[in-house]
Design a protein around this motif. Structure first.
Motif, mmCIF file in Angstrom:
data_model
loop_
_atom_site.group_PDB
_atom_site.id
_atom_site.type_symbol
_atom_site.label_atom_id
_atom_site.label_comp_id
_atom_site.label_asym_id
_atom_site.label_seq_id
_atom_site.Cartn_x
_atom_site.Cartn_y
_atom_site.Cartn_z
ATOM 1 N N GLY A 270 -113.059 -16.504 -10.061
ATOM 2 C CA GLY A 270 -112.468 -15.106 -9.668
ATOM 3 C C GLY A 270 -111.271 -14.715 -10.357
ATOM 4 N N ILE A 271 -110.093 -15.465 -10.200
ATOM 5 C CA ILE A 271 -108.714 -15.122 -10.553
ATOM 6 C C ILE A 271 -107.906 -16.321 -10.695
ATOM 7 N N VAL A 272 -106.893 -16.178 -11.634
ATOM 8 C CA VAL A 272 -105.907 -17.112 -11.574
ATOM 9 C C VAL A 272 -104.629 -16.374 -11.172
ATOM 10 N N ASP A 273 -103.944 -16.823 -10.144
ATOM 11 C CA ASP A 273 -102.907 -16.523 -9.513
ATOM 12 C C ASP A 273 -101.603 -16.887 -10.348
ATOM 13 N N LEU A 274 -100.969 -16.015 -10.687
ATOM 14 C CA LEU A 274 -99.646 -16.395 -11.774
ATOM 15 C C LEU A 274 -98.354 -16.839 -11.034
ATOM 16 N N SER A 275 -98.450 -16.892 -9.762
ATOM 17 C CA SER A 275 -97.205 -17.070 -9.000
ATOM 18 C C SER A 275 -96.377 -18.424 -9.238
ATOM 19 N N LEU A 276 -95.222 -18.167 -9.322
ATOM 20 C CA LEU A 276 -94.425 -19.459 -9.387
ATOM 21 C C LEU A 276 -94.098 -19.973 -8.035
ATOM 22 N N ALA A 277 -95.013 -20.811 -7.532
ATOM 23 C CA ALA A 277 -94.665 -21.372 -6.297
ATOM 24 C C ALA A 277 -93.980 -22.806 -6.260
ATOM 25 N N PRO A 278 -92.760 -22.521 -5.559
ATOM 26 C CA PRO A 278 -91.745 -23.808 -5.614
ATOM 27 C C PRO A 278 -92.227 -24.813 -4.443
ATOM 28 N N THR A 279 -91.430 -25.852 -4.365
ATOM 29 C CA THR A 279 -91.748 -27.009 -3.253
ATOM 30 C C THR A 279 -90.339 -27.232 -2.973
ATOM 31 N N PRO A 280 -89.974 -28.102 -1.688
ATOM 32 C CA PRO A 280 -88.748 -28.750 -1.648
ATOM 33 C C PRO A 280 -88.270 -29.864 -2.395
ATOM 34 N N ALA A 281 -89.316 -30.415 -3.655
ATOM 35 C CA ALA A 281 -88.965 -31.281 -4.467
ATOM 36 C C ALA A 281 -87.876 -31.083 -5.443
ATOM 37 N N VAL A 282 -86.955 -31.795 -5.824
ATOM 38 C CA VAL A 282 -86.080 -31.690 -6.838
ATOM 39 C C VAL A 282 -86.686 -31.227 -8.000
ATOM 40 N N GLY A 283 -86.344 -30.070 -8.717
ATOM 41 C CA GLY A 283 -86.654 -29.709 -10.171
ATOM 42 C C GLY A 283 -87.982 -28.759 -9.807
ATOM 43 N N ASP A 284 -88.207 -28.256 -8.720
ATOM 44 C CA ASP A 284 -89.538 -27.296 -8.677
ATOM 45 C C ASP A 284 -89.057 -26.019 -7.818
ATOM 46 N N SER A 285 -87.988 -25.599 -7.997
ATOM 47 C CA SER A 285 -87.449 -24.363 -7.359
ATOM 48 C C SER A 285 -87.290 -23.323 -8.322
ATOM 49 N N VAL A 286 -87.697 -22.084 -7.758
ATOM 50 C CA VAL A 286 -87.187 -20.656 -8.192
ATOM 51 C C VAL A 286 -85.800 -20.323 -8.203
ATOM 52 N N ALA A 287 -85.009 -20.775 -7.284
ATOM 53 C CA ALA A 287 -83.663 -20.669 -7.072
ATOM 54 C C ALA A 287 -83.054 -21.280 -8.295
ATOM 55 N N HIS A 288 -83.433 -22.372 -8.783
ATOM 56 C CA HIS A 288 -82.678 -23.134 -9.673
ATOM 57 C C HIS A 288 -82.804 -22.452 -11.086
ATOM 58 N N ILE A 289 -84.280 -21.675 -11.288
ATOM 59 C CA ILE A 289 -84.527 -20.876 -12.536
ATOM 60 C C ILE A 289 -83.535 -19.859 -12.599
ATOM 61 N N VAL A 319 -100.903 -12.630 -18.176
ATOM 62 C CA VAL A 319 -102.005 -11.629 -18.447
ATOM 63 C C VAL A 319 -102.133 -11.591 -19.889
ATOM 64 N N MET A 320 -101.539 -12.278 -20.933
ATOM 65 C CA MET A 320 -102.055 -12.584 -22.307
ATOM 66 C C MET A 320 -102.595 -13.792 -22.260
ATOM 67 N N ALA A 321 -102.607 -14.598 -21.255
ATOM 68 C CA ALA A 321 -103.353 -16.000 -21.254
ATOM 69 C C ALA A 321 -104.637 -15.854 -20.606
ATOM 70 N N SER A 322 -105.002 -15.004 -19.751
ATOM 71 C CA SER A 322 -106.122 -14.811 -18.952
ATOM 72 C C SER A 322 -106.581 -13.391 -18.644
ATOM 73 N N SER A 323 -107.616 -13.008 -18.901
ATOM 74 C CA SER A 323 -107.961 -11.435 -18.558
ATOM 75 C C SER A 323 -108.379 -11.265 -16.861
ATOM 76 N N GLN A 324 -108.560 -12.616 -16.323
ATOM 77 C CA GLN A 324 -108.672 -12.634 -14.745
ATOM 78 C C GLN A 324 -107.693 -12.985 -14.089
ATOM 79 N N VAL A 325 -106.718 -12.086 -13.986
ATOM 80 C CA VAL A 325 -105.253 -12.372 -13.179
ATOM 81 C C VAL A 325 -105.327 -11.447 -11.687
ATOM 82 N N GLY A 326 -105.003 -12.520 -10.639
ATOM 83 C CA GLY A 326 -105.115 -11.502 -9.515
ATOM 84 C C GLY A 326 -104.308 -12.200 -8.389
ATOM 85 N N GLY A 327 -104.598 -11.802 -7.257
ATOM 86 C CA GLY A 327 -103.814 -12.541 -6.159
ATOM 87 C C GLY A 327 -102.268 -11.841 -5.858
#
Length: 452
Positions: A270-289, A319-327
């Motif tokens: 179907g699709i690849v969802d590009l979302s940057l999905a964080p976790t509570p783990a150290v080093g995996d945070s959108v806020a830290h980006i 969208v450059m990497a995949s023509s099937q982006v969604g979600g």
């Protein structure tokens, strides 16, 4: 870049920067499960899910070993269950929730989505039954996720549904009070809900989808943050280009896994969802980006601008990497699931109003936010209405996942464990919109929805 350097870079992303495939989600159509007897319908639903997804977990584990890429979750989404509930009562709808939960346990998946209703233009008998059953259903199950789409840009906002969902959230919080009101963490209220979203709690298998389908959600906040730190003191144009190239690499990994899973499971990709999905783990945070980009702390001045640039660059690279982006495809900002967001909320740098402003430029909306348990249903409905209006006016998906943690007050913390993390109780303005909500009816679609 030479091939061996690409390989080494990808390995480093996995080992050091928390790159993973957040979820392989198989969508399963339940349209051929039609019966008026609750027990027979439940049996049909169970058999269809078990037959369609029987190899999902095994395939995901094989792909992890084959490519060395962690696949954190294997999940299933189904046709919105409200569409099967027209001949059922509340007990029948709860039975279907328990059936979904039994299938999830036996398949070995962590969540199953689709205990859902689409009511943006009004209620069917089935949607009324399902919505009424949500609190009991989420209390009686462990792995079932629920969503209700109350608005769209084309239809406007069903304010009767918005008002009702405030009551449903409060009842769910009370019934699951012994476990941090965790039932509310499995319930999301949408505007413009996508039919191909692989992420929970809002995943469902849309009515325009094929019989089965494979949708993949990637992750990689740590990868993006590390790339920004390595770039040093570059200007914002260069930074946007760097984020775009990084998102391209992350998406290519997701597409590789999606295509291979599709082939092995005999279900269309179907699709690849590009979302940057964080976790509570150290080093995996959108806020830290965002803080790596130069903010003193997420939530301070400049946060919305930085998030808008990040979200745009991620989409362009994907969208450059995949023509099937969604979600949903962008950057998630769930408070309890992001270590940086948790810290910003605790320090007071991040408030509910700032989060609402940020949702105008990123994916989803007010997500995994714990509020005082005594917050009224009317105030919760008012918060939902505000956030949903942003989605309708901007022709984008927005959503609300609030947890009025029973017995908790501002300054307390509620812990859910695992990917759901923990959340500080955030203050809420308690001026009631009850009179406004009591008007009921429908907020008309905006004029720019008339595009035909």
């Amino acid at each position: 870049m030479p091939e061996h350097e690409n390989i080494l870079e990808t390995l480093n992303m996995i080992r050091e920067e928390c790159l993973d495939i957040r979820t392989i989600t198989m969508g399963v159509s339940l349209w051929d499960c039609r019966a008026t007897a609750p027990g027979l319908l439940a049996d049909q639903v169970y058999d269809k899910i078990m037959y369609s997804a029987k190899d999902l977990v095994r395939t995901g584990c094989e792909l992890e070993k084959m490519y060395g890429i962690p696949i954190v979750n294997k999940r299933v989404s189904v046709t919105p269950i409200a569409m099967l509930c027209g001949g059922l009562n509340r007990d029948g709808a709860v039975l279907l929730a328990k059936t979904l939960d039994r299938a999830a346990h036996e398949l070995g998946i962590n969540f199953i989505g689709g205990y859902s209703a689409l009511v943006q233009k009004g209620f069917t008998n089935g949607s009324r039954v399902l919505i009424d059953a949500i609190p009991e259903a989420l209390t009686a199950t462990e792995r079932v996720c629920s969503s209700v789409n109350v608005a769209s840009t084309k239809a406007g906002i069903n304010m009767d549904a918005v008002r009702e969902m405030g009551n449903i959230i409060k009842e769910t919080a009370y019934l699951t009070r012994d476990n941090g009101s965790i039932g509310c963490a499995k319930l999301v209220i949408f505007a413009n809900a996508p039919e191909d979203n692989p992420f929970m709690a809002g995943a469902f298998h849309g009515i325009g989808e094929p019989e089965t389908v494979i949708n993949v959600g990637v992750s990689g906040p740590g990868v993006v943050a590390s790339a920004i730190r390595r770039a040093g003191n570059c200007n914002l144009s260069e930074l946007a280009e760097l984020i775009k190239k990084t998102a391209f690499k992350i998406t290519r990994v997701g597409q590789l896994i999606a295509r291979e899973a599709s082939k092995r499971l005999g279900a269309p990709f179907g699709i690849v969802d590009l979302s940057l999905a964080p976790t509570p783990a150290v080093g995996d945070s959108v806020a830290h980006i965002l803080e790596s980009m130069g903010l003193e702390q997420c939530g301070g001045p400049g946060t919305t601008a930085a998030l808008a640039m990040l979200n745009d660059a991620v989409k362009k690279g994907g969208v450059m990497a995949s023509s099937q982006v969604g979600g949903l495809s962008g950057a998630f900002i769930p408070v309890s699931e992001d270590a940086g967001m948790i810290a910003a909320a605790r320090s007071g740098a991040l408030c509910l109003e700032k989060l609402e402003a940020m949702t105008a430029v990123c994916s989803v909306g007010l997500d995994m936010i714990a509020i005082p348990g005594d917050t009224s249903a009317a105030v919760i409905s008012g918060i939902i209405a505000d956030e949903i209006s942003i989605g309708v006016a901007n022709t984008k998906t927005t959503a609300v996942r609030l947890i009025p943690a029973y017995g908790c007050k501002v300054g307390d913390t509620v812990s859910f464990g695992g990917l759901l993390g923990e959340a500080p109780i955030m203050p809420v303005r308690n001026q009631s919109p009850e009179v406004f909500l009591a008007r009921g009816g429908h907020v008309p679609a905006p004029i720019h929805s008339l595009k035909n």
